[in-house]
Design a protein around this motif. Structure first.
Motif, PDB file in Angstrom:
ATOM      1  N   VAL A   1       3.742  26.046  30.023  1.00  0.00           N
ATOM      2  CA  VAL A   1       3.475  26.570  28.690  1.00  0.00           C
ATOM      3  C   VAL A   1       2.176  25.993  28.117  1.00  0.00           C
ATOM      4  O   VAL A   1       1.811  24.863  28.425  1.00  0.00           O
ATOM      5  CB  VAL A   1       4.708  26.292  27.789  1.00  0.00           C
ATOM      6  CG1 VAL A   1       4.844  24.823  27.458  1.00  0.00           C
ATOM      7  CG2 VAL A   1       4.687  27.120  26.531  1.00  0.00           C
ATOM      8  N   GLN A   2       1.477  26.807  27.331  1.00  0.00           N
ATOM      9  CA  GLN A   2       0.296  26.330  26.588  1.00  0.00           C
ATOM     10  C   GLN A   2       0.721  26.087  25.143  1.00  0.00           C
ATOM     11  O   GLN A   2       1.562  26.817  24.616  1.00  0.00           O
ATOM     12  CB  GLN A   2      -0.815  27.385  26.625  1.00  0.00           C
ATOM     13  CG  GLN A   2      -1.254  27.730  28.044  1.00  0.00           C
ATOM     14  CD  GLN A   2      -2.398  28.750  28.082  1.00  0.00           C
ATOM     15  OE1 GLN A   2      -3.091  28.983  27.103  1.00  0.00           O
ATOM     16  NE2 GLN A   2      -2.597  29.346  29.247  1.00  0.00           N
ATOM     17  N   ASN A   3       0.125  25.075  24.530  1.00  0.00           N
ATOM     18  CA  ASN A   3       0.587  24.684  23.191  1.00  0.00           C
ATOM     19  C   ASN A   3      -0.548  24.488  22.202  1.00  0.00           C
ATOM     20  O   ASN A   3      -1.638  24.067  22.573  1.00  0.00           O
ATOM     21  CB  ASN A   3       1.351  23.356  23.268  1.00  0.00           C
ATOM     22  CG  ASN A   3       2.555  23.432  24.177  1.00  0.00           C
ATOM     23  OD1 ASN A   3       2.608  22.792  25.196  1.00  0.00           O
ATOM     24  ND2 ASN A   3       3.512  24.260  23.816  1.00  0.00           N
ATOM     25  N   THR A   4      -0.230  24.738  20.922  1.00  0.00           N
ATOM     26  CA  THR A   4      -1.184  24.416  19.861  1.00  0.00           C
ATOM     27  C   THR A   4      -1.029  22.925  19.532  1.00  0.00           C
ATOM     28  O   THR A   4      -0.385  22.541  18.549  1.00  0.00           O
ATOM     29  CB  THR A   4      -0.911  25.271  18.615  1.00  0.00           C
ATOM     30  OG1 THR A   4       0.502  25.339  18.419  1.00  0.00           O
ATOM     31  CG2 THR A   4      -1.461  26.666  18.746  1.00  0.00           C
TER      32      THR A   4
ATOM     33  N   GLU B   1       9.031  23.583  28.534  1.00  0.00           N
ATOM     34  CA  GLU B   1       7.986  23.191  29.476  1.00  0.00           C
ATOM     35  C   GLU B   1       7.312  24.356  30.201  1.00  0.00           C
ATOM     36  O   GLU B   1       6.160  24.257  30.593  1.00  0.00           O
ATOM     37  CB  GLU B   1       8.583  22.268  30.534  1.00  0.00           C
ATOM     38  CG  GLU B   1       9.184  21.006  29.949  1.00  0.00           C
ATOM     39  CD  GLU B   1       9.703  20.106  31.027  1.00  0.00           C
ATOM     40  OE1 GLU B   1       8.879  19.531  31.756  1.00  0.00           O
ATOM     41  OE2 GLU B   1      10.932  19.987  31.164  1.00  0.00           O
ATOM     42  N   ALA B   2       8.078  25.400  30.437  1.00  0.00           N
ATOM     43  CA  ALA B   2       7.507  26.503  31.229  1.00  0.00           C
ATOM     44  C   ALA B   2       8.044  27.829  30.712  1.00  0.00           C
ATOM     45  O   ALA B   2       9.086  27.864  30.047  1.00  0.00           O
ATOM     46  CB  ALA B   2       7.871  26.321  32.692  1.00  0.00           C
ATOM     47  N   VAL B   3       7.296  28.882  31.022  1.00  0.00           N
ATOM     48  CA  VAL B   3       7.725  30.220  30.592  1.00  0.00           C
ATOM     49  C   VAL B   3       7.499  31.211  31.725  1.00  0.00           C
ATOM     50  O   VAL B   3       6.686  30.957  32.619  1.00  0.00           O
ATOM     51  CB  VAL B   3       6.948  30.723  29.348  1.00  0.00           C
ATOM     52  CG1 VAL B   3       7.306  29.950  28.108  1.00  0.00           C
ATOM     53  CG2 VAL B   3       5.446  30.705  29.587  1.00  0.00           C
ATOM     54  N   ALA B   4       8.221  32.306  31.658  1.00  0.00           N
ATOM     55  CA  ALA B   4       7.965  33.392  32.604  1.00  0.00           C
ATOM     56  C   ALA B   4       7.954  34.685  31.810  1.00  0.00           C
ATOM     57  O   ALA B   4       8.816  34.888  30.945  1.00  0.00           O
ATOM     58  CB  ALA B   4       9.059  33.433  33.655  1.00  0.00           C
ATOM     59  N   PHE B   5       6.961  35.510  32.064  1.00  0.00           N
ATOM     60  CA  PHE B   5       6.943  36.855  31.478  1.00  0.00           C
ATOM     61  C   PHE B   5       7.233  37.819  32.613  1.00  0.00           C
ATOM     62  O   PHE B   5       6.494  37.831  33.611  1.00  0.00           O
ATOM     63  CB  PHE B   5       5.590  37.140  30.830  1.00  0.00           C
ATOM     64  CG  PHE B   5       5.354  36.290  29.612  1.00  0.00           C
ATOM     65  CD1 PHE B   5       5.966  36.603  28.412  1.00  0.00           C
ATOM     66  CD2 PHE B   5       4.568  35.151  29.682  1.00  0.00           C
ATOM     67  CE1 PHE B   5       5.776  35.809  27.285  1.00  0.00           C
ATOM     68  CE2 PHE B   5       4.379  34.344  28.560  1.00  0.00           C
ATOM     69  CZ  PHE B   5       4.988  34.677  27.365  1.00  0.00           C
ATOM     70  N   ILE B   6       8.317  38.573  32.454  1.00  0.00           N
ATOM     71  CA  ILE B   6       8.731  39.414  33.571  1.00  0.00           C
ATOM     72  C   ILE B   6       9.069  40.822  33.078  1.00  0.00           C
ATOM     73  O   ILE B   6       9.274  41.018  31.882  1.00  0.00           O
ATOM     74  CB  ILE B   6       9.970  38.824  34.284  1.00  0.00           C
ATOM     75  CG1 ILE B   6      11.147  38.660  33.304  1.00  0.00           C
ATOM     76  CG2 ILE B   6       9.646  37.505  34.940  1.00  0.00           C
ATOM     77  CD1 ILE B   6      12.431  38.212  33.968  1.00  0.00           C
ATOM     78  N   ASN B   7       9.129  41.724  34.030  1.00  0.00           N
ATOM     79  CA  ASN B   7       9.630  43.049  33.679  1.00  0.00           C
ATOM     80  C   ASN B   7      10.893  43.316  34.471  1.00  0.00           C
ATOM     81  O   ASN B   7      10.858  43.363  35.701  1.00  0.00           O
ATOM     82  CB  ASN B   7       8.575  44.117  33.951  1.00  0.00           C
ATOM     83  CG  ASN B   7       8.956  45.368  33.202  1.00  0.00           C
ATOM     84  OD1 ASN B   7      10.002  45.948  33.481  1.00  0.00           O
ATOM     85  ND2 ASN B   7       8.170  45.717  32.216  1.00  0.00           N
ATOM     86  N   THR B   8      11.992  43.458  33.748  1.00  0.00           N
ATOM     87  CA  THR B   8      13.287  43.558  34.422  1.00  0.00           C
ATOM     88  C   THR B   8      13.494  44.926  35.060  1.00  0.00           C
ATOM     89  O   THR B   8      14.429  45.115  35.820  1.00  0.00           O
ATOM     90  CB  THR B   8      14.434  43.311  33.424  1.00  0.00           C
ATOM     91  OG1 THR B   8      14.306  44.261  32.371  1.00  0.00           O
ATOM     92  CG2 THR B   8      14.414  41.911  32.873  1.00  0.00           C
ATOM     93  N   ILE B   9      12.607  45.871  34.734  1.00  0.00           N
ATOM     94  CA  ILE B   9      12.772  47.211  35.310  1.00  0.00           C
ATOM     95  C   ILE B   9      12.284  47.204  36.753  1.00  0.00           C
ATOM     96  O   ILE B   9      12.740  47.946  37.585  1.00  0.00           O
ATOM     97  CB  ILE B   9      11.988  48.245  34.469  1.00  0.00           C
ATOM     98  CG1 ILE B   9      12.562  48.244  33.062  1.00  0.00           C
ATOM     99  CG2 ILE B   9      12.047  49.640  35.072  1.00  0.00           C
ATOM    100  CD1 ILE B   9      11.659  48.833  32.024  1.00  0.00           C
ATOM    101  N   ASN B  10      11.379  46.347  37.040  1.00  0.00           N
ATOM    102  CA  ASN B  10      10.800  46.344  38.381  1.00  0.00           C
ATOM    103  C   ASN B  10      11.025  45.002  39.068  1.00  0.00           C
ATOM    104  O   ASN B  10      10.096  44.256  39.287  1.00  0.00           O
ATOM    105  CB  ASN B  10       9.299  46.646  38.269  1.00  0.00           C
ATOM    106  CG  ASN B  10       8.705  46.922  39.631  1.00  0.00           C
ATOM    107  OD1 ASN B  10       9.431  47.072  40.608  1.00  0.00           O
ATOM    108  ND2 ASN B  10       7.397  46.978  39.689  1.00  0.00           N
TER     109      ASN B  10
END
Ligand SMILES: Cc1cc2nc3c(=O)[nH]c(=O)nc-3n(C[C@H](O)[C@H](O)[C@H](O)COP(=O)(O)OP(=O)(O)OC[C@H]3O[C@@H](n4cnc5c(N)ncnc54)[C@H](O)[C@@H]3O)c2cc1C
Length: 633
Positions: A246-249, A403-412
């Protein structure tokens, strides 16, 4: 892997073999306290002074609310030396202790800096909360909600802004707003500083990554890779879909609020007046001209009126700005009339409420002491606190344990790497938190959990573990805010209407299933993990892992991730649901704009703080341009 094992050992050695009561530790603790006191004094000396304007005084611009947007906008407008700007904020000063990342959720307990809204009780969601009502914290302090937030820095996906533009909001496509994302930030992550196409290096909002991570965060990323997702170096750059730290301010281990980023550097400007603990009651509108001419506010028990020569700009947030518009006669005519408010314009204010929901029910315990643990990190004789106090390093620099993130597309999911090609962007975010939610009292308290749910969570006090929490990124459900009285001190009714659209339930369940499959990968199974209880009151009757079962748990302990927006919708003037036009001007009233989270026509992907800085940066340029100051500031 070997590197993972190394990091496990290092972590274990630092935090678990430390001699707990040594004199060195006591000395370090004493020095640490002196150190943070000194830094806090320095922080307070940078705070902009509180000035009380005289009754009837005139400014060029009046900005209401000093949150993410308001602090940004007021600072940018005050770059024009020949204009006088007044910024009015209901809260008071920020201090440095509000900026310690790990303990961010504690701030919500403080009545002085949190508006503490509650959502209307529901039979369909928030069922695990007392009175079936979820909390809605909002910052009431210089910096607004950027002082309470969890410091996750995301920009959203390019498609979000392209979609705004497609809806007729000219000037808001990603290609148009990218320059403001770059302008507002200073990227402090060394590997990203050279990416001048996407990242900025001279802006006021510093963005960094914690140098400390639990080993499980690396395993989470590995797990994503095993499932076929890309590892993404910079989800705020070209590609968003995939797994990332993750990136933080955050700068030097402490929060970068909008106050610190924009108002501290502007403190000596003579033309910027900031008045604190001042609550605006309504916008004054000259009804013959349909022109905003000033505002009325209360400070120290006294009502004051101030005038705006050029414009009033509302930056009071999704709840505050809609409430103020309605109290000023702009809103649903029928409701305003019922409350005895003279209607200036019948408008869709308060509708189109959107939020991101987060399922906080997925947690795993781990046998080895490899994640953060409340009773350890608050132990003053362990290195956690002293590392932070003396060096601003260690686990205290991880906001809320995320600490971490995931951006996902559940359709694919079968071809996750190609999701970007589909041009549909992520529909779910997964947040990895290296801490067991159940392990302390804070989350249950801020979430307002019912005692039956609390008791389930209390079983895990003293255990190590982590959470993977799915968030629905593009909810279809829409809620609303309704005015309950012709009085700024009566909180409006907030109906988030979560999971009204069945598609949102489906997406959340898909996110849950992916989170579970991550924990079944080799990378995660290298640890001794156990899924924590997922059986919540009322859900026992459903077959475990059926869609009906998950729907029940979602409706029970889903929480907001605090991203409410959309209630003063930006749209072309011909759209009957538009409240502001693409220049952020309130339709039907001259000299009045809204610039904050409430103008979002559709909710963006990720976490909106940076998006709202961008909105305010763009608003500042639009205002400067219209008044002929763009090149003079
Ligand atoms: C607990 C929490 C965690 C979050 N975590 C994240 C995160 O990790 N990352 C992220 O990107 N976003 C996060 N957010 C969301 C993000 O911080 C907000 O969306 C953003 O700060 C909203 O900005 P704003 O300018 O619209 O409103 P705010 O920042 O809320 O500002 C509104 C300001 O107006 C003032 N005000 C309101 N009414 C009046 C009045 N009548 N008179 C005078 N002043 C008034 C308020 O006191 C406040 O200071 C979080 C939010 C919260 C609450």
């Amino acid at each position: 892997t070997d590197s993972l094992r190394e990091s496990v050992d290092r972590y274990y050695n630092i935090y678990h073999n430390a001699s707990t009561l040594s004199w060195t530790n006591k000395l370090k603790l004493g020095l640490g306290v002196l150190n943070i006191r000194r830094d806090n004094q320095r922080f307070l000396s940078e705070e902009i002074p509180d000035r009380t304007p005289r009754f009837g005084f005139t400014f060029d611009f009046i900005v209401v609310g000093a949150g993410t947007a308001g602090a940004t906008l007021a600072a940018r407008l005050s770059e024009i030396p020949q204009v006088k700007v007044l910024l009015i904020e209901a809260g008071s000063h920020e201090n440095l202790l509000m900026g310690v990342p790990l303990v961010a959720p504690f701030l919500q307990l403080d009545d002085n800096i949190n508006w503490k809204y509650r959502m209307k009780s529901s039979k369909k969601y928030c069922l695990g909360m007392k009175d079936n009502s979820c909390s809605m914290p909002r910052g009431k302090v210089l910096g607004g909600s950027s002082v309470l937030n969890y410091m996750i820095a995301t920009r959203g996906s390019a498609e979000d802004y392209d979609r705004w533009a497609e809806m007729g909001n000219d000037g808001w496509a990603y290609k148009d707003v990218l320059k403001y994302f770059k302008k507002l930030e200073s990227i402090d992550i060394p590997e990203l500083r050279s990416d001048s196409l996407y990242r900025g290096t001279d802006g006021p909002v510093h963005i960094s990554q914690s140098t400390f991570r639990t080993p499980l965060a690396a395993a989470f990323l590995e797990a994503g890779k095993e499932l076929g997702y890309p590892l993404v170096m910079d989800y705020n750059g070209k590609d968003m879909i995939g797994f990332s730290y993750v990136q933080n301010t955050i700068v030097n281990g402490t929060r970068v609020s909008s106050n610190r980023a924009y108002l501290h550097p502007a403190r000596d400007r003579k033309n910027l007046h900031v008045t604190l603990e001042a609550t605006v009651k309504r916008v004054l509108i000259d009804r013959r001209e349909n022109q905003a001419i000033g505002v009325e506010f209360t400070k120290n028990g006294r009502d004051t009126i101030v005038y705006a020569r050029k414009e009033v700009i509302l930056c009071a947030g999704t709840i505050g700005s809609s409430q103020l518009l309605m109290l000023s006669g702009i809103g649903p005519a029928k409701r305003l009339t019922e409350l005895g408010i003279k209607v200036v314009r019948d408008a869709s204010v308060g509708k189109n409420l959107m939020d991101h929901t987060l399922y906080v029910g997925l947690a795993w315990t781990i046998k080895e002491p490899l994640t953060l643990h409340f009773f350890e990190y608050i132990n003053p004789f362990k290195s956690y606190i002293t590392d932070y106090l003396l060096k601003r390093s260690g686990p205290f620099t991880i906001p809320c344990g995320i600490e971490a993130v995931a951006f996902i597309n559940t359709i694919n999911t079968t071809r996750p790497r190609e999701s970007n090609d589909l041009n549909i962007g992520p529909n779910v975010e997964l947040i990895f938190t290296g801490i067991l939610p159940n392990g302390d009292f804070i989350l249950p308290t801020v979430m307002n959990l019912k005692s039956q749910v609390r008791q389930i969570w209390e079983k895990y006090i003293g255990s190590y573990g982590f959470m993977i929490s799915p968030i629905v990124m593009k909810p279809k459900s829409r809620g609303w805010i309704t005015l309950l009285a012709n009085d700024i001190n009566v909180k409006p009714e907030i109906v988030p209407n979560y999971f009204d659209d069945p598609e949102d339930v489906k997406t959340m369940i898909a996110g849950i299933r992916i989170a579970i499959s991550l924990v079944q990968t080799k990378a995660m199974q290298a640890f001794d993990l156990r899924m924590a209880n997922v059986m919540y009151p009322g859900c026992e009757k459903y077959e475990y892992d059926s869609d009906a079962f998950w729907e029940c748990t979602i409706r029970t302990i889903t929480n907001t991730i605090y991203h409410i927006c959309g209630t003063c919708k930006m749209s072309p003037r011909e759209d009957p649901t538009a409240v502001v036009d693409p220049r952020l001007k309130v339709i039907g009233v001259r000299g009045l704009r809204v610039a904050d989270a409430s103008i979002m026509p559709e909710i963006t992907t990720g976490h909106p703080n940076i998006h709202i800085h961008m909105i305010a940066e763009k608003a500042a340029d639009m205002i400067k341009e219209e008044w002929g100051y763009l090149n003079t500031s």
